[in-house]
Write a protein that holds these residues in place. Structure first.
Motif, PDB file in Angstrom:
ATOM      1  N   GLN A 291       3.240   0.326   3.062  1.00 48.51           N
ATOM      2  CA  GLN A 291       2.738  -0.601   4.063  1.00 48.51           C
ATOM      3  C   GLN A 291       2.600  -1.975   3.428  1.00 48.51           C
ATOM      4  OE1 GLN A 291      -1.018   0.546   5.733  1.00 48.51           O
ATOM      5  NE2 GLN A 291      -0.829  -0.850   7.451  1.00 48.51           N
ATOM      6  N   ALA A 292       3.186  -2.979   4.084  1.00 48.58           N
ATOM      7  CA  ALA A 292       3.074  -4.356   3.619  1.00 48.58           C
ATOM      8  C   ALA A 292       1.784  -4.968   4.165  1.00 48.58           C
ATOM      9  CB  ALA A 292       4.286  -5.157   4.084  1.00 48.58           C
ATOM     10  N   PRO A 293       1.186  -5.912   3.428  1.00 46.01           N
ATOM     11  CA  PRO A 293      -0.051  -6.539   3.903  1.00 46.01           C
ATOM     12  C   PRO A 293       0.130  -7.401   5.155  1.00 46.01           C
ATOM     13  CG  PRO A 293       0.247  -6.909   1.540  1.00 46.01           C
ATOM     14  CD  PRO A 293       1.507  -6.295   2.063  1.00 46.01           C
ATOM     15  N   THR A 294       1.319  -7.985   5.331  1.00 50.81           N
ATOM     16  CA  THR A 294       1.552  -8.883   6.470  1.00 50.81           C
ATOM     17  C   THR A 294       2.947  -8.636   7.046  1.00 50.81           C
ATOM     18  OG1 THR A 294       2.574 -10.645   5.170  1.00 50.81           O
ATOM     19  CG2 THR A 294       0.155 -10.695   5.361  1.00 50.81           C
TER      20      THR A 294
ATOM     21  N   PHE B  31       6.322   1.149   6.700  1.00 49.60           N
ATOM     22  CA  PHE B  31       7.710   1.581   6.597  1.00 49.60           C
ATOM     23  C   PHE B  31       7.811   2.714   5.595  1.00 49.60           C
ATOM     24  CE2 PHE B  31       7.248  -1.579   3.316  1.00 49.60           C
ATOM     25  CZ  PHE B  31       8.135  -1.259   2.300  1.00 49.60           C
ATOM     26  N   ASP B  32       8.810   3.530   5.797  1.00 52.11           N
ATOM     27  CA  ASP B  32       9.081   4.643   4.891  1.00 52.11           C
ATOM     28  C   ASP B  32      10.398   4.395   4.183  1.00 52.11           C
ATOM     29  OD1 ASP B  32       6.798   5.943   5.769  1.00 52.11           O
ATOM     30  OD2 ASP B  32       7.869   7.288   7.126  1.00 52.11           O
ATOM     31  N   LEU B  33      10.516   4.940   2.983  1.00 54.09           N
ATOM     32  CA  LEU B  33      11.793   4.991   2.287  1.00 54.09           C
ATOM     33  C   LEU B  33      12.238   6.449   2.343  1.00 54.09           C
ATOM     34  CD1 LEU B  33      11.030   2.756  -0.833  1.00 54.09           C
ATOM     35  CD2 LEU B  33      12.216   2.127   1.280  1.00 54.09           C
TER      36      LEU B  33
ATOM     37  N   PHE C 159       0.860  -1.173   0.000  1.00 55.56           N
ATOM     38  CA  PHE C 159       0.000   0.000   0.000  1.00 55.56           C
ATOM     39  C   PHE C 159       0.900   1.227   0.000  1.00 55.56           C
ATOM     40  CE2 PHE C 159      -2.611  -3.353   1.647  1.00 55.56           C
ATOM     41  CZ  PHE C 159      -3.833  -3.121   1.056  1.00 55.56           C
ATOM     42  N   LYS C 160       0.564   2.215  -0.839  1.00 55.43           N
ATOM     43  CA  LYS C 160       1.374   3.420  -0.982  1.00 55.43           C
ATOM     44  C   LYS C 160       0.519   4.645  -0.718  1.00 55.43           C
ATOM     45  CE  LYS C 160       2.017   5.449  -4.965  1.00 55.43           C
ATOM     46  NZ  LYS C 160       1.668   6.816  -4.638  1.00 55.43           N
TER      47      LYS C 160
ATOM     48  N   PRO D  20      15.327   2.405   4.225  1.00 52.54           N
ATOM     49  CA  PRO D  20      14.042   2.018   4.815  1.00 52.54           C
ATOM     50  C   PRO D  20      14.018   2.253   6.324  1.00 52.54           C
ATOM     51  CG  PRO D  20      15.321   0.069   4.254  1.00 52.54           C
ATOM     52  CD  PRO D  20      16.107   1.264   3.791  1.00 52.54           C
ATOM     53  N   MET D  21      12.869   2.706   6.824  1.00 54.84           N
ATOM     54  CA  MET D  21      12.686   2.906   8.258  1.00 54.84           C
ATOM     55  C   MET D  21      11.315   2.343   8.636  1.00 54.84           C
ATOM     56  SD  MET D  21      12.531   6.369  10.574  1.00 54.84           S
ATOM     57  CE  MET D  21      10.865   6.783  10.080  1.00 54.84           C
ATOM     58  N   VAL D  22      11.312   1.341   9.501  1.00 54.26           N
ATOM     59  CA  VAL D  22      10.059   0.737   9.955  1.00 54.26           C
ATOM     60  C   VAL D  22       9.471   1.604  11.055  1.00 54.26           C
ATOM     61  CG1 VAL D  22       9.023  -1.302  11.022  1.00 54.26           C
ATOM     62  CG2 VAL D  22      10.878  -1.563   9.363  1.00 54.26           C
ATOM     63  N   LEU D  23       8.169   1.851  10.983  1.00 53.98           N
ATOM     64  CA  LEU D  23       7.486   2.625  12.011  1.00 53.98           C
ATOM     65  C   LEU D  23       6.947   1.664  13.067  1.00 53.98           C
ATOM     66  CD1 LEU D  23       7.023   4.298   9.163  1.00 53.98           C
ATOM     67  CD2 LEU D  23       5.806   5.754  10.750  1.00 53.98           C
ATOM     68  N   ALA D  24       7.320   1.893  14.320  1.00 55.14           N
ATOM     69  CA  ALA D  24       6.882   1.021  15.418  1.00 55.14           C
ATOM     70  C   ALA D  24       5.365   1.054  15.560  1.00 55.14           C
ATOM     71  CB  ALA D  24       7.559   1.440  16.715  1.00 55.14           C
TER      72      ALA D  24
END
Length: 123
Positions: free
Chosen positions: A110-113, A94-96, A24-25, A81-85
């Motif tokens: 955003q990844a589905p899983t 996550f953001d690029l 998802f973007k 890449p930075m994963v959002l807690a």
């Protein structure tokens, strides 16, 4: 989960295709700073370049020329890449972030899983 490459790309060396699948973007801020809701897009990482398509079929029928960002793919050598807690958009966000040019676009994905998030981050 990933899909098999479309027939038009079959037979190409495996190292040319690193990862592909749906993410998802979030769109860029538009008029009055409002953002679009996240949209499901098909992403393909080929070497250091990340392309995205409206749907898998656009990739399957048109290859990389069918990418929304065909003229300017996301250069992963210029993004971290930075994963959002936690995120109001839900889990697996996550953001690029641009590493060289602070005025360059930040990509919000955003990844589905959780498994697919891990796959994307390790690709």
């Amino acid at each position: 989960s990933t899909c098999a490459p479309p027939p038009s790309l079959a037979g190409r060396p495996a190292e040319m295709m690193h990862h592909e699948g749906h993410l998802f973007k979030k769109g860029e801020p538009g008029f009055l700073g409002k953002r679009e809701a996240p949209r499901r897009r098909y992403f393909v990482l080929r070497g250091p370049r990340l392309y995205y398509f409206r749907a898998w079929e656009d990739y399957g029928s048109g290859g990389f020329g069918g990418a929304i960002n065909a003229a300017q793919p996301i250069d992963m050598q210029q993004h971290e890449p930075m994963v959002l807690a936690s995120s109001p958009d839900g889990p697996n966000r996550f953001d690029l972030l641009p590493t060289g040019d602070p005025s360059a676009r930040k990509w919000e994905l955003q990844a589905p899983t959780p498994e697919e998030l891990k796959d994307w981050l390790s690709a």
